[in-house]
Design a protein around this motif. Structure first.
Motif, PDB file in Angstrom:
ATOM      1  N   GLN A 193       0.930  -1.240   0.056  1.00 13.19           N
ATOM      2  CA  GLN A 193      -0.096  -0.196  -0.068  1.00 13.19           C
ATOM      3  C   GLN A 193       0.804   1.282  -0.091  1.00 13.19           C
ATOM      4  O   GLN A 193       0.408   2.203  -0.865  1.00 13.19           O
ATOM      5  CB  GLN A 193      -1.052   0.031   1.156  1.00 13.19           C
ATOM      6  N   GLU A 194       2.001   1.141   0.706  1.00 12.67           N
ATOM      7  CA  GLU A 194       2.746   2.337   0.900  1.00 12.67           C
ATOM      8  C   GLU A 194       3.736   2.658  -0.606  1.00 12.67           C
ATOM      9  O   GLU A 194       3.648   3.549  -1.069  1.00 12.67           O
ATOM     10  CB  GLU A 194       3.857   2.219   1.759  1.00 12.67           C
ATOM     11  N   LYS A 196       2.516   1.642  -3.293  1.00 13.70           N
ATOM     12  CA  LYS A 196       1.554   2.269  -4.366  1.00 13.70           C
ATOM     13  C   LYS A 196       1.423   3.617  -4.363  1.00 13.70           C
ATOM     14  O   LYS A 196       0.870   4.464  -5.304  1.00 13.70           O
ATOM     15  CB  LYS A 196       0.193   1.520  -4.485  1.00 13.70           C
ATOM     16  N   ARG A 197       1.613   4.394  -3.250  1.00 13.96           N
ATOM     17  CA  ARG A 197       1.421   5.620  -2.890  1.00 13.96           C
ATOM     18  C   ARG A 197       2.516   6.523  -3.813  1.00 13.96           C
ATOM     19  O   ARG A 197       2.521   7.688  -3.675  1.00 13.96           O
ATOM     20  CB  ARG A 197       1.648   6.175  -1.604  1.00 13.96           C
ATOM     21  N   HIS A 198       3.446   6.032  -4.326  1.00 13.73           N
ATOM     22  CA  HIS A 198       4.530   6.722  -4.988  1.00 13.73           C
ATOM     23  C   HIS A 198       3.897   7.531  -6.250  1.00 13.73           C
ATOM     24  O   HIS A 198       4.656   8.381  -6.388  1.00 13.73           O
ATOM     25  CB  HIS A 198       5.803   5.791  -5.699  1.00 13.73           C
ATOM     26  N   ILE A 200       1.166   9.127  -5.911  1.00 11.61           N
ATOM     27  CA  ILE A 200       0.401  10.109  -5.402  1.00 11.61           C
ATOM     28  C   ILE A 200       1.566  11.150  -4.974  1.00 11.61           C
ATOM     29  O   ILE A 200       1.471  12.302  -5.147  1.00 11.61           O
ATOM     30  CB  ILE A 200      -0.508   9.825  -4.438  1.00 11.61           C
ATOM     31  N   TYR A 201       2.798  10.688  -4.533  1.00 12.13           N
ATOM     32  CA  TYR A 201       3.836  11.450  -3.856  1.00 12.13           C
ATOM     33  C   TYR A 201       4.300  12.257  -5.178  1.00 12.13           C
ATOM     34  O   TYR A 201       4.804  13.344  -4.872  1.00 12.13           O
ATOM     35  CB  TYR A 201       4.784  10.530  -3.339  1.00 12.13           C
ATOM     36  N   GLU A 222       0.981  10.723 -11.905  1.00 17.70           N
ATOM     37  CA  GLU A 222      -0.020  10.102 -10.990  1.00 17.70           C
ATOM     38  C   GLU A 222      -0.699   8.803 -11.806  1.00 17.70           C
ATOM     39  O   GLU A 222      -0.923   7.850 -10.888  1.00 17.70           O
ATOM     40  CB  GLU A 222      -0.973  11.038 -10.626  1.00 17.70           C
ATOM     41  N   TYR A 233      -3.793   1.481 -10.244  1.00 16.62           N
ATOM     42  CA  TYR A 233      -3.872   2.399  -9.076  1.00 16.62           C
ATOM     43  C   TYR A 233      -3.259   3.586  -9.459  1.00 16.62           C
ATOM     44  O   TYR A 233      -2.550   3.524 -10.365  1.00 16.62           O
ATOM     45  CB  TYR A 233      -3.101   1.710  -7.726  1.00 16.62           C
ATOM     46  N   PRO A 234      -3.651   4.926  -8.831  1.00 16.41           N
ATOM     47  CA  PRO A 234      -4.039   4.950  -7.371  1.00 16.41           C
ATOM     48  C   PRO A 234      -5.787   5.047  -7.541  1.00 16.41           C
ATOM     49  O   PRO A 234      -6.510   4.751  -6.418  1.00 16.41           O
ATOM     50  CB  PRO A 234      -3.342   6.401  -6.628  1.00 16.41           C
TER      51      PRO A 234
END
Length: 307
Positions: A193-194, A196-198, A200-201, A222, A233-234
């Motif tokens: 989960q962390e 996959k946040r790349h 968004i980051y 994104e 994702y995301p």
């Protein structure tokens, strides 16, 4: 009035970036004279600026480039001059051989673009090193994405956006711990989960810059792990909800990753990776992009080998 003697060998300032060497030769009263050396296959662009009033001209000294002007592709060669006051349509130049040209602008641009290029390169190298890739990974993604964009007939504005987005597609991994990025075994559910946040980051990082080009690229960054079938994702976007530029980066990034040694697995062969693209055509990947990319495999192989 102070007078200075400068030359190509002794410029005021020099910036080098991705097959491009830029030298500031003269500046005064807002006008700048800038020498460009573009390596074969490299690209350069002139883009309209919001509220811009500058007069801009380029004079070809040596070599040749192709440029698309309002849908028509033209060849520019030594002695040719292209001028606009102001630039109202974007231009993308592609060097057919090593090319030199002089760029003159009635408004100062060198400092802005030199800082932009340095920031772009530093971000890409930082994430490539942190992610365990060689530093030329981002360069290959950018070069192949641009070739696909040309085949698809993208507009100059989209090509410029694709240039930045493809080079910085994984910039959000700067915020991902190395313990996750370089883990040799499977990621836990929380780690995944962390990871996959790349996306968004990355979007957030580019939106925080002062560059309109990076701002435009943020959406592509994104979306580059969205899937054609909506299972990515995301945000779980599908088909036409996904930017075509993100679909391009998705295919190129996946293929380059499959054919590169990673901490957790060995690289696939080119043939094996092509079969994976075909198998996921219309599910993970945009069918048109897959077809164009497979046609361009010889170009990718040359880039991978550094030819």
């Amino acid at each position: 009035m102070n007078q200075y003697l400068t030359s190509i060998d002794n410029p005021i300032e020099t910036v080098r970036y991705k097959g491009l060497t830029v030298k500031l030769l003269a500046t005064g009263d807002g006008t700048e004279v800038i020498h460009h050396l573009l390596e074969e296959g490299a690209r350069w662009s002139m883009q309209p600026q919001e509220g811009g009033t500058a007069s801009e001209s380029i004079f070809i000294v040596r070599g040749s480039m192709k440029v698309t002007i309002e849908g028509e592709t033209k060849l520019v060669s030594p002695g040719d001059v292209l001028s606009a006051s102001p630039v109202q349509h974007g231009f993308i130049f592609s060097a057919l051989e090593q090319t030199e040209f002089i760029y003159i602008s009635s408004q100062p641009v060198f400092q802005f673009f030199s800082e932009l290029l340095r920031e772009n390169q530093e971000l890409a190298v930082e994430v490539a090193l942190k992610d365990g890739y060689t530093a030329d990974h981002c360069e290959r993604i950018m070069q192949m994405s641009m070739l696909i964009g040309e085949r698809m007939g993208l507009s100059p504005v989209d090509m410029c956006t694709l240039n930045y987005a493809s080079y910085l597609h994984d910039v959000g991994k700067i915020k991902i711990p190395k313990s996750i990025l370089l883990k040799e075994g499977p990621l836990s559910a929380e780690e995944w989960q962390e990871m996959k946040r790349h996306c968004i980051y990355g979007k957030e990082l580019l939106e925080e810059t002062d560059s309109p080009y990076m701002n435009m690229a943020s959406q592509i960054v994104e979306q580059h792990h969205e899937r054609y079938d909506g299972k990515g994702y995301p945000k779980g976007l599908h088909k036409d909800e996904i930017s075509p530029l993100a679909s391009i980066v998705s295919v190129v990034d996946a293929f380059d990753a499959m054919t590169t040694d990673r901490p957790y697995r060995k690289a696939m062969s080119v043939n094996e990776a092509v079969e994976e693209l075909k198998k996921n055509d219309g599910t993970m990947f945009h069918p048109e992009v897959v077809k164009i990319f497979i046609d361009l495999i010889p170009d990718w192989s040359k880039m991978k080998q550094g030819v």
